[in-house]
Design a protein around this motif. Structure first.
Motif, PDB file in Angstrom:
ATOM      1  N   VAL A 174       2.159  10.168  18.423  1.00 63.72           N
ATOM      2  CA  VAL A 174       2.605   9.630  19.488  1.00 63.72           C
ATOM      3  C   VAL A 174       2.520  10.349  20.672  1.00 63.72           C
ATOM      4  CG1 VAL A 174       4.587   8.461  20.890  1.00 63.72           C
ATOM      5  CG2 VAL A 174       4.001   7.822  18.525  1.00 63.72           C
ATOM      6  N   LEU A 175       2.706  11.773  20.727  1.00 63.56           N
ATOM      7  CA  LEU A 175       2.963  12.768  21.816  1.00 63.56           C
ATOM      8  C   LEU A 175       1.587  12.596  22.761  1.00 63.56           C
ATOM      9  CD1 LEU A 175       4.508  15.703  20.567  1.00 63.56           C
ATOM     10  CD2 LEU A 175       5.657  14.220  22.597  1.00 63.56           C
ATOM     11  N   ALA A 196       8.553  21.582  29.011  1.00 61.39           N
ATOM     12  CA  ALA A 196       7.546  21.811  30.092  1.00 61.39           C
ATOM     13  C   ALA A 196       7.849  21.042  31.180  1.00 61.39           C
ATOM     14  CB  ALA A 196       6.000  21.577  29.667  1.00 61.39           C
ATOM     15  N   ASP A 197       8.222  19.516  30.510  1.00 58.72           N
ATOM     16  CA  ASP A 197       8.498  18.458  31.793  1.00 58.72           C
ATOM     17  C   ASP A 197       9.544  18.508  32.603  1.00 58.72           C
ATOM     18  OD1 ASP A 197       7.924  15.968  33.308  1.00 58.72           O
ATOM     19  OD2 ASP A 197       9.043  14.813  31.407  1.00 58.72           O
ATOM     20  N   LEU A 198      10.829  18.988  31.866  1.00 56.12           N
ATOM     21  CA  LEU A 198      12.030  19.062  32.560  1.00 56.12           C
ATOM     22  C   LEU A 198      12.543  20.420  32.990  1.00 56.12           C
ATOM     23  CD1 LEU A 198      14.061  16.531  29.948  1.00 56.12           C
ATOM     24  CD2 LEU A 198      12.970  16.049  31.891  1.00 56.12           C
ATOM     25  N   GLY A 199      11.419  21.475  32.664  1.00 54.44           N
ATOM     26  CA  GLY A 199      11.834  22.697  33.243  1.00 54.44           C
ATOM     27  C   GLY A 199      12.822  23.421  32.676  1.00 54.44           C
ATOM     28  N   ILE A 200      13.136  23.331  31.209  1.00 48.93           N
ATOM     29  CA  ILE A 200      14.243  24.118  30.488  1.00 48.93           C
ATOM     30  C   ILE A 200      13.857  25.128  29.521  1.00 48.93           C
ATOM     31  CG2 ILE A 200      15.793  21.990  30.560  1.00 48.93           C
ATOM     32  CD1 ILE A 200      14.734  21.279  27.854  1.00 48.93           C
ATOM     33  N   THR A 201      14.621  25.882  29.118  1.00 47.79           N
ATOM     34  CA  THR A 201      14.358  26.945  28.269  1.00 47.79           C
ATOM     35  C   THR A 201      14.380  26.309  26.907  1.00 47.79           C
ATOM     36  OG1 THR A 201      16.445  27.850  28.012  1.00 47.79           O
ATOM     37  CG2 THR A 201      14.972  28.774  29.991  1.00 47.79           C
ATOM     38  N   ALA A 202      14.030  27.298  25.805  1.00 44.65           N
ATOM     39  CA  ALA A 202      14.050  26.741  24.467  1.00 44.65           C
ATOM     40  C   ALA A 202      15.526  26.726  24.014  1.00 44.65           C
ATOM     41  CB  ALA A 202      13.299  27.781  23.681  1.00 44.65           C
ATOM     42  N   VAL A 253       8.902  18.506  17.125  1.00 45.82           N
ATOM     43  CA  VAL A 253       7.651  18.411  17.627  1.00 45.82           C
ATOM     44  C   VAL A 253       7.535  18.191  19.040  1.00 45.82           C
ATOM     45  CG1 VAL A 253       5.127  17.617  17.526  1.00 45.82           C
ATOM     46  CG2 VAL A 253       6.419  17.902  15.303  1.00 45.82           C
ATOM     47  N   ALA A 254       8.431  17.206  19.539  1.00 44.19           N
ATOM     48  CA  ALA A 254       8.329  16.979  20.986  1.00 44.19           C
ATOM     49  C   ALA A 254       9.080  17.725  21.838  1.00 44.19           C
ATOM     50  CB  ALA A 254       9.421  15.636  21.024  1.00 44.19           C
ATOM     51  N   LEU A 255       9.727  18.794  21.277  1.00 41.39           N
ATOM     52  CA  LEU A 255      10.705  19.929  22.258  1.00 41.39           C
ATOM     53  C   LEU A 255       9.857  20.661  23.155  1.00 41.39           C
ATOM     54  CD1 LEU A 255      13.339  20.949  22.925  1.00 41.39           C
ATOM     55  CD2 LEU A 255      13.113  22.810  21.016  1.00 41.39           C
ATOM     56  N   PRO A 256       8.370  21.166  22.634  1.00 40.21           N
ATOM     57  CA  PRO A 256       7.712  21.802  23.609  1.00 40.21           C
ATOM     58  C   PRO A 256       7.484  21.018  25.043  1.00 40.21           C
ATOM     59  CG  PRO A 256       7.168  22.366  21.633  1.00 40.21           C
ATOM     60  CD  PRO A 256       8.027  21.283  21.550  1.00 40.21           C
ATOM     61  N   PRO A 257       6.860  19.958  24.770  1.00 38.59           N
ATOM     62  CA  PRO A 257       6.572  19.074  26.089  1.00 38.59           C
ATOM     63  C   PRO A 257       7.852  18.818  26.965  1.00 38.59           C
ATOM     64  CG  PRO A 257       6.104  17.711  24.106  1.00 38.59           C
ATOM     65  CD  PRO A 257       6.230  19.215  23.632  1.00 38.59           C
ATOM     66  N   ILE A 258       8.941  18.360  26.173  1.00 38.66           N
ATOM     67  CA  ILE A 258      10.123  18.127  26.947  1.00 38.66           C
ATOM     68  C   ILE A 258      10.637  19.418  27.811  1.00 38.66           C
ATOM     69  CG2 ILE A 258      12.655  17.858  26.719  1.00 38.66           C
ATOM     70  CD1 ILE A 258      11.942  16.055  24.187  1.00 38.66           C
ATOM     71  N   PRO A 274      -1.016  10.480  23.203  1.00 37.24           N
ATOM     72  CA  PRO A 274      -1.234   9.234  24.195  1.00 37.24           C
ATOM     73  C   PRO A 274      -0.129   8.850  25.111  1.00 37.24           C
ATOM     74  CG  PRO A 274      -0.793   8.665  21.861  1.00 37.24           C
ATOM     75  CD  PRO A 274      -0.854  10.013  21.850  1.00 37.24           C
ATOM     76  N   LEU A 275       0.872   9.129  24.730  1.00 34.67           N
ATOM     77  CA  LEU A 275       2.098   8.359  25.198  1.00 34.67           C
ATOM     78  C   LEU A 275       3.300   9.676  25.862  1.00 34.67           C
ATOM     79  CD1 LEU A 275       3.140   5.298  22.846  1.00 34.67           C
ATOM     80  CD2 LEU A 275       1.500   5.528  24.970  1.00 34.67           C
ATOM     81  N   GLY A 276       3.214  10.811  25.466  1.00 38.80           N
ATOM     82  CA  GLY A 276       4.016  11.622  25.947  1.00 38.80           C
ATOM     83  C   GLY A 276       5.331  11.706  25.225  1.00 38.80           C
ATOM     84  N   TRP A 277       6.375  12.469  25.741  1.00 37.31           N
ATOM     85  CA  TRP A 277       7.636  12.567  24.797  1.00 37.31           C
ATOM     86  C   TRP A 277       8.507  11.431  25.108  1.00 37.31           C
ATOM     87  CZ3 TRP A 277      12.328  12.144  27.318  1.00 37.31           C
ATOM     88  CH2 TRP A 277      12.447  12.348  28.625  1.00 37.31           C
ATOM     89  N   ARG A 278       8.355  10.621  26.061  1.00 37.60           N
ATOM     90  CA  ARG A 278       9.122   9.449  26.402  1.00 37.60           C
ATOM     91  C   ARG A 278       8.773   8.280  25.260  1.00 37.60           C
ATOM     92  NH1 ARG A 278      12.259   9.781  30.856  1.00 37.60           N
ATOM     93  NH2 ARG A 278      11.598  11.455  32.298  1.00 37.60           N
ATOM     94  N   GLY A 279       7.276   8.490  24.927  1.00 34.07           N
ATOM     95  CA  GLY A 279       6.739   7.371  23.910  1.00 34.07           C
ATOM     96  C   GLY A 279       7.421   7.563  22.598  1.00 34.07           C
TER      97      GLY A 279
END
Length: 505
Positions: free
Chosen positions: A187-188, A68-74, A61-66, A190-195
């Motif tokens: 968690v994603l 987007a944030d880190l600018g990487i492909t799937a 579940v956390a992969l898409p925001p990661i 309110p806190l983002g993927w680092r949360g």
């Protein structure tokens, strides 16, 4: 479980309160309670195992925001899962040696220190490379935890209680993966993927501190030295097989940079060398992974059933969400909710099946359970774009109930026939087989689904019909393979030690 005052001494074994008078005959006492120190150790190990396994399924579940944030492909992002699996496959074969060498306390502290450190590193990772490194460190600690839990149970739990305690292990390995995506989703926002890592970090740190205070060695340590060649061979053999099998599923969908048959072929070839090396070093009891566990018929057959069951479970849990979203057009949230009851049912049923095992033995449970899993997977072969979600829900719950009734007896029956010094090696073997079989099941189901769905769409079927047809063939073949385990289940015997009482080792 015992509700007595917990002893804070360094010894887990509790002496009798009043020694018998000289000349008195003392009958062996059969108790259905664990000593407080034993209870505390196993409870902490189970809570820790739940935490590390929960972490495994949060990335889906956390992969898409990661990304987007880190600018990487799937494709790049998938290495967060692939690197985790590869590390598990490489480290687990060495856990038998580590547990015997470091002892219960040393192995636990190492596992939780690595997991806690990896979680902290992932939480603060400034870029993708550091994030993957954190996941690898996490996986190293995770790989040690499950064999350590199973070894400790076999060492300190009386034989007549092992079924119900092993049932709690099923709860851990079933409920934690089911809750992982839900926790991540909550968690994603309110806190983002680092949360996702931030929530787990204080729990793992607390478990590490509790281990320093409570965990003690429950068996003698070995003084054998690590064989570097065996470790290297394990790395190439099991890492290559998991990499190759994972790549086969991916290659069936699109072109890959490396032909997956290359690492798979190398892994299989080196596996032969690894086996030869272990057999040679067994003569001096210095093998990295003691393969003499396979001399026991119960262990061989149980591991075989477990391998097929893991292939079926992982293959189904990968393909089912895909076909529900792409063929039945269900949103991801609905798919997650459909699969949650089955995971919860599997976890809750584990301790119940454990009590049945203690009372009836493995065969009366395994034969109907393997048949139930076969029927449930076969039911998915009839999915179509118009299938009711209640049909899917019922079949999935049946599958999870069947798997819960398969794994609990298999753990107990497989390890129960081994000698105490083989418990750690048997646990490591079982967990290694689970990793390889899981990767194989994923690759097999994805490849069959993709190839057949492509041929159906080329013949004029709609995309939804093609997807449902491809998945149906994968489920049909999976059910056929699973049916073999019904016959194998008739060969599992109850370990002789299950009828005996032991006050501890």
């Amino acid at each position: 479980m015992s509700t007595d005052t917990i002893d804070t001494s360094d010894h887990l074994n509790e002496p009798p309160a009043t020694p018998p008078a000289a000349g008195d005959e003392v009958a062996p006492t059969r108790t259905d309670k664990l000593a407080p120190g034993h209870f505390r150790a196993i409870a902490l190990l189970m809570a820790s195992a739940f935490t590390v396994i929960l972490n495994e399924t949060t990335m889906s579940v956390a992969l898409p925001p990661i990304m987007a944030d880190l600018g990487i492909t799937a494709t790049t992002g998938q290495w967060l899962t692939t690197a985790f699996m590869l590390t598990m496959a490489v480290v687990i074969p060495a856990t038998g040696f580590l547990i015997n060498r470091l002892g219960t306390r040393g192995a636990y502290l190492l596992a939780m220190a690595l997991f806690t450190g990896g979680t902290a590193l992932a939480m603060i990772a400034p870029g993708f490379a550091i994030l993957v490194t954190g996941r690898v460190v996490q996986a190293t600690g995770t790989a040690i935890m499950m064999p350590l839990l199973m070894t400790t149970i076999m060492t300190i739990v009386p034989p007549h209680m092992r079924g119900r305690i092993m049932g709690n292990v099923t709860l851990v390995i079933a409920l934690a993966p089911a809750l992982g995506p839900a926790l991540s989703g909550a968690v994603l926002e309110p806190l983002g993927w680092r949360g996702v890592f931030g929530v787990v970090l204080p729990i793992s740190a607390l478990a590490l501190v509790a281990g320093i205070l409570w965990i003690r060695d429950v068996s003698d340590k070995d003084e054998h030295h690590l064989d570097p060649l065996s470790l290297l061979l394990a790395l190439v053999a099991f890492g290559g097989m998991v990499w190759g099998l994972s790549g086969l599923g991916e290659a069936s969908q699109h072109a890959t940079a490396i032909n997956p048959w290359i690492p798979l072929g190398v892994g299989l070839a080196v596996l032969g060398l690894f086996i030869w090396r272990q057999i040679a070093r067994q003569r001096t009891d210095s093998a990295l992974l003691d393969l003499r566990t396979f001399l026991e018929s119960n262990f061989r057959v149980a591991v075989g059933i477990m391998a097929v069951s893991m292939m079926a479970m992982f293959g189904t849990l990968i393909v089912l969400p895909l076909v529900l979203q792409e063929a039945l057009s269900l949103p991801p949230l609905t798919v997650g909710l459909l699969m949650l009851p089955g995971g919860v049912a599997m976890g809750v049923l584990g301790p119940v099946v454990g009590r049945w095992y203690d009372k009836f033995g493995p065969r009366p449970i395994l034969i109907p359970a393997t048949a139930l899993v076969t029927v449930a997977i076969g039911a998915f072969a009839f999915l179509s774009p118009t299938t009711s979600i209640f049909y899917v829900l019922g079949a999935h719950i049946l599958l999870m109930v069947g798997l819960a009734s398969v794994f609990t007896p298999l753990f107990s029956a497989a390890l129960g026939v081994l000698k105490p010094h083989q418990y750690s090696h048997g646990s490591a073997t079982i967990n290694t087989v689970q990793q390889v079989a899981g990767a194989a099941g994923t690759a097999l189901f994805i490849a069959i689904m993709t190839i057949h769905s492509t041929s159906l769409t080329e013949a004029g079927a709609s995309a939804a019909e093609g997807m449902a047809g491809g998945a149906g063939l994968a489920f049909g073949i999976g059910a056929g393979v699973m049916a073999v385990t019904i016959g194998l289940a008739t060969m599992i015997k109850r370990p002789e030690s299950d009828g005996e009482f032991s006050g501890g080792h």
